[in-house]
Design a protein around this motif. Structure first.
Motif, mmCIF file in Angstrom:
data_model
loop_
_atom_site.group_PDB
_atom_site.id
_atom_site.type_symbol
_atom_site.label_atom_id
_atom_site.label_comp_id
_atom_site.label_asym_id
_atom_site.label_seq_id
_atom_site.Cartn_x
_atom_site.Cartn_y
_atom_site.Cartn_z
ATOM 1 N N ALA A 88 0.766 -1.524 -0.066
ATOM 2 C CA ALA A 88 0.005 -0.199 0.018
ATOM 3 C C ALA A 88 1.175 1.732 0.098
ATOM 4 C CB ALA A 88 -1.266 0.092 1.004
ATOM 5 N N ASP A 89 0.518 2.644 -0.549
ATOM 6 C CA ASP A 89 1.088 3.705 -0.610
ATOM 7 C C ASP A 89 1.785 4.588 0.788
ATOM 8 O OD1 ASP A 89 2.849 5.634 -2.147
ATOM 9 O OD2 ASP A 89 1.043 5.930 -3.609
ATOM 10 N N ALA A 131 -5.246 4.278 1.562
ATOM 11 C CA ALA A 131 -4.317 3.182 0.987
ATOM 12 C C ALA A 131 -3.654 2.062 1.475
ATOM 13 C CB ALA A 131 -3.021 3.896 1.005
ATOM 14 N N HIS A 153 8.784 -2.817 -3.981
ATOM 15 C CA HIS A 153 7.642 -3.780 -4.822
ATOM 16 C C HIS A 153 8.228 -4.091 -6.437
ATOM 17 C CE1 HIS A 153 6.862 0.381 -5.684
ATOM 18 N NE2 HIS A 153 6.119 0.514 -6.890
ATOM 19 N N LEU A 206 1.519 2.944 -6.848
ATOM 20 C CA LEU A 206 2.071 3.284 -5.289
ATOM 21 C C LEU A 206 3.073 5.256 -5.603
ATOM 22 C CD1 LEU A 206 3.133 0.461 -3.739
ATOM 23 C CD2 LEU A 206 1.520 1.019 -3.468
ATOM 24 N N THR A 250 5.566 6.233 -2.881
ATOM 25 C CA THR A 250 5.774 5.494 -2.924
ATOM 26 C C THR A 250 7.332 6.120 -3.582
ATOM 27 O OG1 THR A 250 5.019 4.464 -1.392
ATOM 28 C CG2 THR A 250 7.164 3.307 -2.584
#
Length: 220
Positions: free
Chosen positions: A37-38, A50, A167, A178, A181
């Motif tokens: 998740a972000d 998120a 990721h 994301l 991120t």
């Protein structure tokens, strides 16, 4: 902790991609699937909205990582956990002694007041400044990385806190959006803020950064 809670094969665990790979590895070791998740762009910790968007019927837990001395919005994250029946685990950072933390905050306040051309951290009263992380504005990694190389050439130690989001690593590669991120991974740079730094060393950090910052776009 995941194993003790019964998290395993067939479960998903929401984790941040901005940070160390060990959290995702721990999820995989119990047989569960890490779901990324972000982050919140201010705290660099999981964004509760998120996290909620990433929840599926298979989600069993969320692992919250407090980052750089700044705590995540744990109240909202626990709220997400309660709404969906999820286990919410926290991973903190080792805290410095009180005297050292106070000195770090003094040095961070000095940098906040003096630095130009970079975006300084939004500290808040609870920020322990385990790392003093700025953002270098520009068009991504070439700007930040060139800025870091130039600082090192001037004798200022600095480092990129997260070079590659989890990721994007081969073993955890996911096709997931994301944006915060990715932006943080491209722009962030950790500057020295250790309690041992002298006033002259702090002045050198500011002088080196400000000389370079004038060549960049204004901080947003």
């Amino acid at each position: 902790m995941l194993k003790a809670a019964g998290v395993g094969v067939g479960h998903e665990v929401v984790v941040p991609a901005f940070g160390n790979v060990e959290v995702a590895e721990a999820v995989s070791l119990v047989g569960a699937l890490p779901v990324f998740a972000d982050i919140d762009p201010v705290t660099y910790c999981l964004d509760p909205s998120a996290v909620e968007a990433a929840v599926t019927p298979r989600t069993a837990a969320v692992v919250v990582v407090h980052r750089f001395g700044r705590r995540a919005d744990i109240a909202r994250l626990h709220g997400v956990g309660q709404r969906h029946g999820l286990l919410v685990l926290e991973q903190g950072e080792s805290e410095a002694p009180y005297d050292e933390m106070a000195q770090r905050r003094q040095r961070a306040a000095y940098l906040d007041a003096k630095l130009k051309g970079v975006r300084t951290p939004d500290g808040g009263e609870t920020h322990a400044y385990q790392q003093y992380v700025v953002r270098v504005p520009g068009n991504g990694r070439p700007d930040r990385d060139a800025f870091a190389r130039a600082l090192r050439a001037k004798g200022v130690e600095c480092r990129v806190p997260v070079k590659t989001p989890v990721h994007r690593l081969p073993e955890f590669r996911r096709c997931v959006a994301l944006p915060e991120t990715e932006r943080a991974a491209d722009e962030t740079l950790a500057l020295p803020v250790d309690a041992s730094l002298t006033k002259r060393e702090m002045q050198r950090i500011v002088s080196a950064c400000n000389a370079l910052g004038g060549l960049l776009q204004p901080a947003f």
